[in-house]
Enzyme design. Structure first.
Site, mmCIF file in Angstrom:
data_model
loop_
_atom_site.group_PDB
_atom_site.id
_atom_site.type_symbol
_atom_site.label_atom_id
_atom_site.label_comp_id
_atom_site.label_asym_id
_atom_site.label_seq_id
_atom_site.Cartn_x
_atom_site.Cartn_y
_atom_site.Cartn_z
ATOM 1 N N LYS A 94 0.845 -1.186 0.000
ATOM 2 C CA LYS A 94 0.000 0.000 0.000
ATOM 3 C C LYS A 94 0.888 1.245 0.000
ATOM 4 O O LYS A 94 1.926 1.264 0.654
ATOM 5 C CB LYS A 94 -0.849 0.043 1.281
ATOM 6 C CG LYS A 94 -2.008 -0.928 1.305
ATOM 7 C CD LYS A 94 -2.803 -0.776 2.604
ATOM 8 C CE LYS A 94 -3.832 -1.873 2.755
ATOM 9 N NZ LYS A 94 -4.934 -1.818 1.787
ATOM 10 N N ARG A 123 -9.844 -11.971 1.915
ATOM 11 C CA ARG A 123 -10.649 -13.064 1.349
ATOM 12 C C ARG A 123 -9.875 -14.377 1.380
ATOM 13 O O ARG A 123 -10.492 -15.442 1.387
ATOM 14 C CB ARG A 123 -11.100 -12.671 -0.068
ATOM 15 C CG ARG A 123 -9.985 -12.460 -1.038
ATOM 16 C CD ARG A 123 -10.422 -11.645 -2.258
ATOM 17 N NE ARG A 123 -10.555 -10.218 -1.959
ATOM 18 C CZ ARG A 123 -10.949 -9.292 -2.819
ATOM 19 N NH1 ARG A 123 -11.284 -9.638 -4.056
ATOM 20 N NH2 ARG A 123 -11.035 -8.030 -2.472
#
Ligand code: BES
Ligand code: MN
Ligand code: ZN
Length: 510
Positions: free
Chosen positions: A284, A358
């Site tokens: 990020k 996920r």
């Protein structure tokens, strides 16, 4: 946490640092709410006029401090806005009471004791006031704050309001007492989740999180099983291992189970527990990673909800699954392009290591499904897309069963958590097609919050009702506090999960 006491005393005679009263917003100015009669009397019936002269409107969240007249034991009166006055024969909405009590508790930080004389029509309203006050009084208190204050001999400024005395109800009335006790338990558990979220990520890693679950398990009689990295590898948990392998702090899968001997239903709760999300190799950029210690908020909510079920003695089995890993870049980290074999055998091409939630949840959902629970709810700070769609205060509710999704959404409303149902459009599935695996961990950008939900659905066992709560917006509050919501960790979804467990225990759901 602040202490909660029930009192039959009048607001005039109770010894406290402040008396809290409610003010509603009427069509022609502020209206003093029920519960403040003794206070108004001490003001010779001029309380409304005094408030109006001070500019009080009764607007939501507004607090006005008044010096108390003689005739009141407490030196200060705090008038808190309740928002629009309800229709004639209706009481205040519970959420209005909760928020007002929270605003009042925040305005009284540092005080020892406050008497809450808000309008409580019935036991549930009293519970809402207690819950709001206890949640509003929260502040993250690393042990060193108090220790440092003691050393300097200075007042411990960040100390929350220490004692909340609830007036207006009947402490000897069973329903009233039960509502207050439930509120205290739930608030304490919401605050447990907040504490975990607020802990710096160098203090809370998968191992210390798992240890916290073990400690609570001993305290509240829960069965806690922890799979460490060796067990995860052996067990075939390729998602959790794939996300955790870049970090020096190895991953864990915690199963924390509460059972009731007469339970007829079993609820499985699955939480995303990324103790820090750097993005991994798909790192990020600065500006996007400062708050990423909050990425375990789903696991914190699940943990707190299971403990709540145990403390409330609910007649339902609740199994929590905490999928814990730290997502870091390193020479051993999963690369974009790697293929992982998930628990249960499905393969996933990792195209973006920042879509890690996920992956850990896929393993945990597949494992939770093996026990064939009556329903599964997962909670996760899963996607930035959900924040773009619903903003910072509302979580998205998705699922494989419209009726169950609707129930979960309605339960959120009932407890005063902002939520909204979102669809899982089937056509998005093909965007995750992969030439080298069963599917990829990302697809197209449009609707990517829903796409993440569709990914998770692949790991839910046949015929099990499942709901997915994407709490990426509300889990961590960055702007000014409001109502009972502090800055930082909010404990989002805990109250919804607890109420869901209560409804399941009562047989209200399917
Ligand atoms: N933990 C983040 C999602 C998030 C964003 C939580 C903002 C709280 C606030 C998640 O792991 C993530 O990075 N998601 C990516 C997915 C993308 C790479 C497909 C996102 O939403 O951008
Ligand atoms: Mn991520
Ligand atoms: Zn994440």
């Amino acid at each position: 946490m602040s202490a909660l006491t029930l009192s039959t005393s009048s607001a005039a005679t109770l010894r406290a640092d402040a008396v809290v009263i409610g003010v509603a917003k009427g069509p022609k100015g502020p209206v003093v709410a029920a519960g403040a009669e003794a206070v108004d009397k001490a003001f010779d019936g001029k309380l409304t006029a005094v408030l109006e002269a001070l500019g009080a409107t009764g607007g939501e969240g507004e607090t006005t401090k008044l010096p108390a007249p003689s005739g009141l034991k407490a030196p200060v009166v705090l008038a808190v806005g309740l928002g629009e006055a309800p229709a004639k024969d209706e009481g205040f909405a519970h959420e209005a009471l909760r928020r007002a009590a929270g605003s009042a508790a925040r305005a009284l930080a540092g005080s020892k004791k406050a008497a809450f004389a808000l309008p409580v029509e019935d036991a549930d309203a009293a519970g809402a006031v207690a819950e709001g006050a206890l949640l509003g009084a929260y502040s993250y208190r690393p042990a060193r704050n108090a220790a440092a204050a003691k050393k300097d001999g200075k007042a411990d400024k960040g100390a929350p309001l220490a004692e909340i005395a609830l007036l207006g109800g009947k402490p000897r009335d069973k329903a009233f007492k039960a509502a207050a006790e439930r509120a205290a338990t739930v608030a304490e558990e919401v605050n447990r989740a907040r504490d975990l979220v607020n802990m710096p990520p160098n203090e809370l890693d998968p191992k210390t999180f798992a240890a916290a679950a073990q400690t609570a398990g001993k305290e509240f009689g829960l069965k806690v099983e922890v799979l460490d990295e060796k067990a995860l590898l052996k067990g075939g948990f390729g998602g959790i291992m794939g996300v955790g392998r870049g970090s020096d702090a190895p991953p864990r899968l915690v199963r924390i189970g509460y059972t009731h001997p007469k339970a007829e239903k079993t609820l499985a709760l699955v939480g995303k527990g990324i103790t820090y999300d750097s993005g991994g190799i798909s790192l990020k950029p600065a500006g996007h990673n400062e708050t990423m210690k909050c990425d375990m908020a789903g696991a914190a909510a699940v943990f707190a909800a299971v403990v709540s079920a145990a403390r409330l003695g609910l007649k339902v089995n609740v199994t929590g699954w905490l999928a814990l890993a730290e997502n870091m870049p390193s020479g051993s980290a999963t690369r974009p392009g790697d293929v992982l074999k998930m628990y249960g055998g499905k393969t996933v091409e990792v195209l973006n290591t920042d879509a890690e939630g996920r992956l850990v949840l896929g393993d945990a959902l597949a494992r939770a499904s093996e026990e064939n629970p009556d329903a599964i709810v997962d909670v996760a700070t899963l996607t930035g897309a959900m924040v773009l769609a619903l903003g910072n205060r509302t979580f998205g509710v998705m699922g494989n069963d419209d009726a169950f999704r609707t129930s979960v959404y309605e339960i959120a409303e009932e407890v005063g958590e902002q939520a909204w149902p979102m669809p899982l459009p089937g056509e998005l599935r093909k965007a995750m097609d992969s030439p080298v695996a069963d599917f990829a961990n990302m697809g197209e950008r449009m609707g990517s919050g829903l796409l993440a939900g569709i990914f998770l659905k692949e790991f839910v066992g046949e015929g099990i009702a499942w709901a997915h709560l994407d709490i990426a917006g509300p889990a961590y509050h960055e702007s000014a506090p409001y109502g009972y919501t502090p800055k930082g960790g909010t404990g989002s979804a805990v109250r919804t999960l607890v109420r869901l467990a209560e409804h399941t225990a009562a047989g209200d759901l399917g």
